[in-house]
Design a protein around this motif. Structure first.
Motif, PDB file in Angstrom:
ATOM      1  N   UNK A   1       0.923  -1.217   0.082  1.00 52.41           N
ATOM      2  CA  UNK A   1       0.057   0.046   0.088  1.00 52.41           C
ATOM      3  C   UNK A   1       0.929   1.290  -0.114  1.00 52.41           C
ATOM      4  N   UNK A   2       2.055   1.290   0.592  1.00 50.91           N
ATOM      5  CA  UNK A   2       3.059   2.417   0.892  1.00 50.91           C
ATOM      6  C   UNK A   2       3.579   2.679  -0.825  1.00 50.91           C
ATOM      7  N   UNK A   3       4.154   1.772  -1.109  1.00 49.06           N
ATOM      8  CA  UNK A   3       4.884   1.869  -2.458  1.00 49.06           C
ATOM      9  C   UNK A   3       3.465   2.419  -3.432  1.00 49.06           C
ATOM     10  N   UNK A   4       2.352   1.841  -3.402  1.00 53.14           N
ATOM     11  CA  UNK A   4       1.352   2.572  -4.152  1.00 53.14           C
ATOM     12  C   UNK A   4       0.969   3.794  -4.234  1.00 53.14           C
ATOM     13  N   UNK A   5       0.887   4.048  -2.957  1.00 51.48           N
ATOM     14  CA  UNK A   5       0.492   5.508  -2.505  1.00 51.48           C
ATOM     15  C   UNK A   5       1.363   6.611  -3.046  1.00 51.48           C
ATOM     16  N   UNK A   6       2.647   6.125  -3.043  1.00 53.74           N
ATOM     17  CA  UNK A   6       3.974   6.975  -3.255  1.00 53.74           C
ATOM     18  C   UNK A   6       3.904   7.054  -4.890  1.00 53.74           C
ATOM     19  N   UNK A   7       3.555   6.180  -5.540  1.00 51.40           N
ATOM     20  CA  UNK A   7       3.573   6.076  -6.963  1.00 51.40           C
ATOM     21  C   UNK A   7       2.291   7.100  -7.336  1.00 51.40           C
ATOM     22  N   UNK A   8       1.076   7.050  -6.538  1.00 50.10           N
ATOM     23  CA  UNK A   8       0.005   7.754  -6.946  1.00 50.10           C
ATOM     24  C   UNK A   8       0.555   9.256  -6.788  1.00 50.10           C
ATOM     25  N   UNK A   9       1.193   9.532  -5.891  1.00 48.94           N
ATOM     26  CA  UNK A   9       1.566  10.938  -5.598  1.00 48.94           C
ATOM     27  C   UNK A   9       2.535  11.488  -6.868  1.00 48.94           C
ATOM     28  N   UNK A  10       3.374  10.690  -7.153  1.00 50.60           N
ATOM     29  CA  UNK A  10       4.171  10.847  -8.522  1.00 50.60           C
ATOM     30  C   UNK A  10       3.229  11.127  -9.634  1.00 50.60           C
ATOM     31  N   UNK A  11       2.524  10.201  -9.886  1.00 46.87           N
ATOM     32  CA  UNK A  11       1.492  10.590 -10.935  1.00 46.87           C
ATOM     33  C   UNK A  11       0.856  11.744 -11.000  1.00 46.87           C
TER      34      UNK A  11
ATOM     35  N   UNK B   1     -11.593  11.101  -5.707  1.00 45.15           N
ATOM     36  CA  UNK B   1     -11.356   9.655  -6.254  1.00 45.15           C
ATOM     37  C   UNK B   1     -10.307   9.012  -5.217  1.00 45.15           C
ATOM     38  N   UNK B   2      -9.416   9.925  -4.641  1.00 42.10           N
ATOM     39  CA  UNK B   2      -8.551   9.202  -3.555  1.00 42.10           C
ATOM     40  C   UNK B   2      -9.263   8.757  -2.710  1.00 42.10           C
ATOM     41  N   UNK B   3     -10.206   9.685  -2.056  1.00 43.08           N
ATOM     42  CA  UNK B   3     -11.083   9.229  -0.942  1.00 43.08           C
ATOM     43  C   UNK B   3     -11.819   7.672  -1.179  1.00 43.08           C
TER      44      UNK B   3
END
Length: 346
Positions: free
Chosen positions: A224-234, A267-269
């Motif tokens: 979950x942490x890696x995916x959320x970091x990638x979400x921030x990047x995108x 969408x994030x929520x």
């Protein structure tokens, strides 16, 4: 599935299964074509005529057939893995309701008909992009490439369908105007934002990483942490390139940016909800706040594309030199004179 365990399937069930694996309900994703239609029309409204309406209708059928072709092969090749998923195990192919040889014929025929419509009625560039869309589906699903099994690559290659859909809309309107790279990249990255949140929601829903990894190989790496970091990047990259497009082409769109940010926040929520609709974008219509925000954002951005506000552009005019004219130090007195200061105190 072992032949002895295969269920007896009636002709009616078989037909319904083959219709289902085309996922016609996913045609809602063809809305991603609309920016490719609206942006060139905002630059050259004379492109809007009766012939364009006909081309857009044909383009919709062409895109739907090519996209559904990709869904068919996705369903067939994913069947062994879907049987390990708590809900996707109920898909027709996973349940053994699909005739595999017929499904391959269905996959090819839908693609060929879709490309034929593009070739004969719309144009070569449209057909080329539609073919690339289909090829990306093959790369996403077929081994040994099968990009859907590779972390981060799965998100990037699936989301490239966003700018491809925009290009299909664009080339249905015109093949003369060149689409801005900044807008294409922004559209790609916003697709990555949505897809990464889908992965995040799926991983949270399954809960057990071992089970998730057996269903989808990329989940063996994701957390979950890696995916959320990638979400921030995108999200950051999408907004950077959207800003570049706005500054370069349509300053008025900056007024709609708060709505864009608000929609992304909603969408994030939603991605954190149990059984989130983010996992199945075709069901997002069940989220009233998101739908209201999305519709408002789309309408405002579309309207702003056709409005000119010279004073807004003047407000954002650069106040610093665009590039240094010399490399040697400039005396302070000369700099003050060049910048319009006379040394007097008001």
């Amino acid at each position: 599935m072992n032949d002895a365990l295969k269920p007896t399937v009636s002709l009616g069930e078989r037909v319904r299964a083959h219709i289902a694996i085309a996922r016609l309900d996913h045609s809602i994703k063809n809305l991603f074509v609309l920016p490719g239609v609206i942006v060139p029309l905002s630059s050259y409204p004379a492109l809007l005529d009766r012939d364009l309406i006909v081309r857009l209708v044909l383009a919709f059928f062409s895109i739907t057939l090519v996209a559904c072709s990709n869904y068919v092969i996705n369903e067939v090749l994913d069947a062994p893995f879907d049987r390990l998923h708590p809900t996707k195990k109920n898909r027709p192919a996973a349940r053994g309701l699909v005739n595999i040889p017929v499904a391959y014929i269905q996959w090819l025929c839908m693609m060929l008909v879709g490309l034929a419509i593009g070739w004969f009625f719309i144009g070569k560039m449209f057909t080329l992009v539609a073919l690339i869309l289909w090829i990306m589906g093959c790369l996403y699903n077929f081994p040994p490439v099968r990009t859907k099994d590779k972390p981060y690559v799965d998100v990037l290659t699936e989301s490239v369908n966003n700018p491809l859909r925009m290009l299909l809309g664009w080339y249905a309107v015109t093949s003369v105007l060149v689409p801005p790279v900044s807008l294409l990249v922004a559209y790609w990255m916003i697709g990555c934002y949505f897809m990464a949140l889908k992965r995040f929601s799926e991983l949270n829903e399954i809960g057990d990483r071992a089970v998730a990894g057996s269903y989808r190989k990329s989940f063996q790496h994701y957390t979950p942490e890696r995916l959320l970091v990638s979400v921030l990047f995108y999200a950051s990259t999408a907004m950077l390139f959207l800003g570049a497009f706005i500054i370069r082409y349509r300053m008025e769109l900056i007024l709609g940016f708060p709505l864009v940010a608000f929609t992304m926040a909603i969408y994030l929520q939603i991605a954190f909800k149990p059984q989130s609709a983010v996992q199945n974008p075709e069901k997002l219509y069940r989220e009233p706040l998101l739908m209201a925000s999305f519709v408002a954002t789309s309408l405002v951005m579309a309207i702003l594309l056709f409005i000119r506000m010279p004073r807004l552009e003047e407000f954002f005019n650069p106040t610093l030199p665009s590039s240094p004219a010399v490399t040697a130090p400039v005396p302070q007195a000369q700099l003050r004179n060049d910048m319009g200061f006379n040394g007097e105190v008001a």
